[in-house]
Design a protein around this motif. Structure first.
Motif, mmCIF file in Angstrom:
data_model
loop_
_atom_site.group_PDB
_atom_site.id
_atom_site.type_symbol
_atom_site.label_atom_id
_atom_site.label_comp_id
_atom_site.label_asym_id
_atom_site.label_seq_id
_atom_site.Cartn_x
_atom_site.Cartn_y
_atom_site.Cartn_z
ATOM 1 N N GLY A 187 0.821 -1.214 0.000
ATOM 2 C CA GLY A 187 0.000 0.000 0.000
ATOM 3 C C GLY A 187 0.847 1.252 0.000
ATOM 4 N N LEU A 188 1.916 1.260 0.820
ATOM 5 C CA LEU A 188 2.829 2.410 0.852
ATOM 6 C C LEU A 188 3.565 2.571 -0.477
ATOM 7 C CD1 LEU A 188 4.390 2.203 4.447
ATOM 8 C CD2 LEU A 188 2.960 4.043 3.527
ATOM 9 N N ALA A 189 3.971 1.456 -1.077
ATOM 10 C CA ALA A 189 4.678 1.520 -2.365
ATOM 11 C C ALA A 189 3.781 2.130 -3.442
ATOM 12 C CB ALA A 189 5.128 0.127 -2.781
ATOM 13 N N VAL A 190 2.525 1.707 -3.450
ATOM 14 C CA VAL A 190 1.573 2.236 -4.434
ATOM 15 C C VAL A 190 1.329 3.722 -4.206
ATOM 16 C CG1 VAL A 190 -0.870 2.166 -5.138
ATOM 17 C CG2 VAL A 190 0.421 0.038 -4.886
ATOM 18 N N PHE A 201 -6.178 0.591 -6.074
ATOM 19 C CA PHE A 201 -5.282 -0.511 -6.423
ATOM 20 C C PHE A 201 -5.841 -1.847 -5.945
ATOM 21 C CE2 PHE A 201 -1.854 -3.296 -4.787
ATOM 22 C CZ PHE A 201 -1.247 -3.640 -5.985
ATOM 23 N N PHE A 202 -6.218 -1.934 -4.675
ATOM 24 C CA PHE A 202 -6.695 -3.209 -4.133
ATOM 25 C C PHE A 202 -8.023 -3.643 -4.762
ATOM 26 C CE2 PHE A 202 -3.691 -2.170 -0.633
ATOM 27 C CZ PHE A 202 -2.958 -3.348 -0.670
ATOM 28 N N VAL A 345 2.696 -0.773 -10.534
ATOM 29 C CA VAL A 345 2.201 0.575 -10.251
ATOM 30 C C VAL A 345 3.346 1.475 -9.796
ATOM 31 C CG1 VAL A 345 0.633 1.942 -8.821
ATOM 32 C CG2 VAL A 345 -0.098 -0.279 -9.677
ATOM 33 N N ALA A 346 4.253 0.927 -8.974
ATOM 34 C CA ALA A 346 5.405 1.696 -8.507
ATOM 35 C C ALA A 346 6.296 2.104 -9.680
ATOM 36 C CB ALA A 346 6.206 0.886 -7.490
ATOM 37 N N LEU A 347 6.512 1.180 -10.623
ATOM 38 C CA LEU A 347 7.340 1.484 -11.792
ATOM 39 C C LEU A 347 6.672 2.530 -12.680
ATOM 40 C CD1 LEU A 347 8.701 -2.027 -12.889
ATOM 41 C CD2 LEU A 347 9.844 -0.265 -11.554
ATOM 42 N N LYS A 348 5.351 2.445 -12.785
ATOM 43 C CA LYS A 348 4.615 3.440 -13.573
ATOM 44 C C LYS A 348 4.848 4.844 -13.017
ATOM 45 C CE LYS A 348 -0.050 5.082 -14.562
ATOM 46 N NZ LYS A 348 -1.467 4.992 -14.172
ATOM 47 N N GLY A 349 4.770 4.969 -11.673
ATOM 48 C CA GLY A 349 4.978 6.272 -11.052
ATOM 49 C C GLY A 349 6.420 6.721 -11.076
#
Length: 357
Positions: A187-190, A201-202, A345-349
């Motif tokens: 959750g924090l990573a997202v 996300f979830f 999602v992390a890579l996208k951001g």
């Protein structure tokens, strides 16, 4: 399951090739792969640490008695990791597909992708064929998706019936650890890295998470994971085509929690003191072994045998571990897949690669 397994490797091969060709250069592909590997290794280390510390703090397993049963399981040797690295390039690509060797399929796809870029127009006819096959794979997966809820229900029911609700409730602490880790770390990573809403996300990943829970296979969930990310979160195919297959192979966060958790549980139950230095060794070995753990049901059993031997546990604990492995594996696979999707999602951001770019 057969329908999903039928499409896993053709879809992975085609999506990786198309992803590389759409990116068009080695530098961006290397950035995605490198960033994904850093994400997976860091979260696996955190997971293994949580699996060691929580049972130690609450003295889980102390006073518990169980009947040991020997089991003929060959422990994963640490040299197998070196063998995995050495055998990354398949001598026979057809054999890699037939035997389900995901790492070799990925490497073969990467080689073909970069070669198609280098040959330019002469490689366009083959690229068109791969593009068409990719679309066919996606269409087949979309059709299979309609039957997935029925399949998940049918795979969960026999497990509950065979083990009983009492056994399931005994695993509540392990499952709490799994999902607290998922909600907090992912959750924090997202939120922090991916700049997306964790709630969104979830909600978006629910189909993939449920399929992983029912099938105990992160590899079989790859097609659904891609669809959840690309349609639900707007993640580019350039990211999903690399990060998700890679994650199904090397991202074993929840398996690391499971193995560390069980090491401490059995050690406490058997009255064996696991020193801090041994915990560090188990943590490092756990991270390394997770890279070679296949994303299939029961893939962690041999790795756990290696860790149990390293921690000085009696051989009889393997029989107990195997008896509850399926119940543990369901939650572990579910969380592993959530980790793969959180990475996307992390890579996208982080890399600013949107779906429409």
């Amino acid at each position: 399951m057969n329908a999903l397994n039928m499409m896993i490797f053709p879809l992975v091969f085609c999506s990786v090739v198309m992803g590389i060709c759409s990116i068009g250069n080695i530098r961006t592909t290397g950035k995605i792969t490198g960033a994904a590997m850093v994400f997976f290794l860091c979260t696996t280390a955190l997971a293994s640490l949580a699996g060691l510390i929580i049972p130690r703090l609450i003295h889980l397993g102390e006073g518990v008695s169980f009947e040991m049963a020997t089991s003929d399981i060959a422990a994963t040797d640490m040299s197998n990791i070196l063998e995995t690295v050495k055998n990354l390039i398949p001598s026979n690509p057809v054999s890699a597909f037939a035997q389900g060797n995901m790492l070799q399929v990925l490497v073969f796809a990467v080689i073909i992708g970069f070669t198609l870029i280098s040959v330019g127009e002469k490689g366009q006819p083959l690229l068109n064929v791969i593009d068409s096959l990719n679309e066919v794979c996606l269409k087949v997966i979309s059709t299979i998706m309609y039957f997935t809820p029925i399949g998940v229900f049918c795979t969960i029911v026999p497990v509950v019936e065979a083990n009983g609700t009492e056994t399931i409730t005994q695993l509540i602490i392990l499952y709490l650890t799994f999902f607290i880790f998922a909600f907090v770390v992912y959750g924090l990573a997202v939120k922090v890295i991916g700049k997306e809403s964790p709630v969104k996300f979830f909600k978006a990943i629910m189909p993939a998470a449920l399929n992983a829970f029912g099938t105990c296979s992160s590899s079989a969930t790859i097609p659904i994971s891609k669809q959840c990310m690309e349609e639900g979160m707007g993640v580019s195919n350039k990211i999903t085509s690399i990060a998700i297959p890679l994650g199904a192979t090397v991202n074993m966060d929840a398996v690391s929690i499971l193995m560390s958790f069980m090491i401490m549980f059995f050690a406490n139950a058997c009255g064996i003191n696991v020193s801090v230095s041994m915990m560090v060794i188990v943590l490092l070995a756990n991270v390394l072994l997770s890279v070679g753990t296949p994303g299939v049901p029961g893939g962690a059993i041999a790795s756990f045998a290696a860790l149990a031997t390293m921690a000085g546990l009696p051989a009889g604990v393997m029989g107990v571990y195997i008896s509850i492995n399926t119940l543990c594996d369901m939650g572990a696979t579910c969380v592993n897949v959530i980790g793969d999707l959180a990475c996307c999602v992390a890579l996208k951001g982080r890399l600013k690669i949107d779906k429409n770019k």
